[in-house]
Design a protein around this motif. Structure first.
Motif, PDB file in Angstrom:
ATOM      1  N   GLN A  38      32.110  46.576  53.804  1.00  0.00           N
ATOM      2  CA  GLN A  38      31.798  47.565  54.262  1.00  0.00           C
ATOM      3  C   GLN A  38      30.374  48.073  54.601  1.00  0.00           C
ATOM      4  O   GLN A  38      30.052  48.721  55.822  1.00  0.00           O
ATOM      5  N   ILE A  39      29.570  47.623  53.961  1.00  0.00           N
ATOM      6  CA  ILE A  39      27.971  47.996  54.259  1.00  0.00           C
ATOM      7  C   ILE A  39      27.895  46.933  55.911  1.00  0.00           C
ATOM      8  O   ILE A  39      26.699  47.846  56.353  1.00  0.00           O
ATOM      9  N   LEU A  40      28.170  45.700  55.745  1.00  0.00           N
ATOM     10  CA  LEU A  40      28.098  45.384  57.446  1.00  0.00           C
ATOM     11  C   LEU A  40      29.270  45.928  57.740  1.00  0.00           C
ATOM     12  O   LEU A  40      28.207  46.098  59.245  1.00  0.00           O
ATOM     13  N   PHE A  41      30.109  46.272  58.154  1.00  0.00           N
ATOM     14  CA  PHE A  41      30.730  46.516  59.172  1.00  0.00           C
ATOM     15  C   PHE A  41      30.278  48.312  59.663  1.00  0.00           C
ATOM     16  O   PHE A  41      30.225  48.535  60.409  1.00  0.00           O
ATOM     17  N   ALA A  42      29.658  49.060  57.942  1.00  0.00           N
ATOM     18  CA  ALA A  42      29.348  50.379  58.591  1.00  0.00           C
ATOM     19  C   ALA A  42      27.902  49.688  58.874  1.00  0.00           C
ATOM     20  O   ALA A  42      27.427  50.602  60.130  1.00  0.00           O
ATOM     21  N   PHE A  43      26.965  48.990  59.564  1.00  0.00           N
ATOM     22  CA  PHE A  43      25.658  48.925  60.153  1.00  0.00           C
ATOM     23  C   PHE A  43      26.008  48.592  61.238  1.00  0.00           C
ATOM     24  O   PHE A  43      25.091  48.783  61.905  1.00  0.00           O
ATOM     25  N   LEU A  44      26.525  47.202  60.953  1.00  0.00           N
ATOM     26  CA  LEU A  44      27.036  47.091  63.003  1.00  0.00           C
ATOM     27  C   LEU A  44      27.726  48.337  63.126  1.00  0.00           C
ATOM     28  O   LEU A  44      27.738  48.794  64.385  1.00  0.00           O
TER      29      LEU A  44
END
Length: 157
Positions: A36-42
């Motif tokens: 979820q953190i990776l997705f938010a960053f992307l």
């Protein structure tokens, strides 16, 4: 002996399924947060001014990467929704098996999104071919530790 390969003295089939479900949930808690953190960053990358000046290759990699991250999030969260629909239905065996497949699919999507994000970042600081080679090496690293090593250990039993 259970399918995972170790025996618990006096453990019933239901207890084994409960244990497997608990173990899977613990694993999912770990990967859900990072994904979820990776997705938010992307998601934030597309709104950066510099991103609009990048070429079509970068945009295509970004599109594949963010879709893979979204699919990973969905697959990692799916066992929770699945559990809600099957709650108290006496189908723990199906729940554990299907949730395992969903988690494996989520991990595959996660690897794609990690490699895509890495390629986007390395493409800025390295020549494109070098960036692609590094990402290929990272992908092999993931395959070695997520697939090959576990398969080797399983086969050695």
């Amino acid at each position: 002996m259970d399918p995972i390969g170790y025996e618990r003295n006096g453990e019933t089939s239901g207890e084994r399924l409960d244990r497997h479900w608990s173990e899977l949930l613990q694993e999912l808690r770990l990967v859900q947060t990072g994904t979820q953190i990776l997705f938010a960053f992307l998601l934030g990358i597309a709104f950066q001014n510099q991103f609009h000046t990048t070429d079509g290759f970068t945009h295509a990699v970004y599109a594949c990467t963010i879709v893979a991250a979204a699919l990973a999030v969905g697959l990692f969260l799916a066992p929770v929704a699945f559990h809600r629909f099957l709650y108290r239905q006496g189908r723990r065996d199906q729940l554990v098996t299907i949730a395992d497949h969903l988690a494996r699919g989520g991990m595959a999507c996660l690897v794609v999104s990690i490699c895509g994000g890495l390629l986007i970042a390395l493409d800025v600081v390295l020549p494109r071919l070098a960036a692609a080679a590094v990402v290929g090496g990272v992908l092999l690293w993931f395959l070695a530790f997520w697939l090959i090593l576990p398969a080797y250990v399983r086969q050695k039993r």
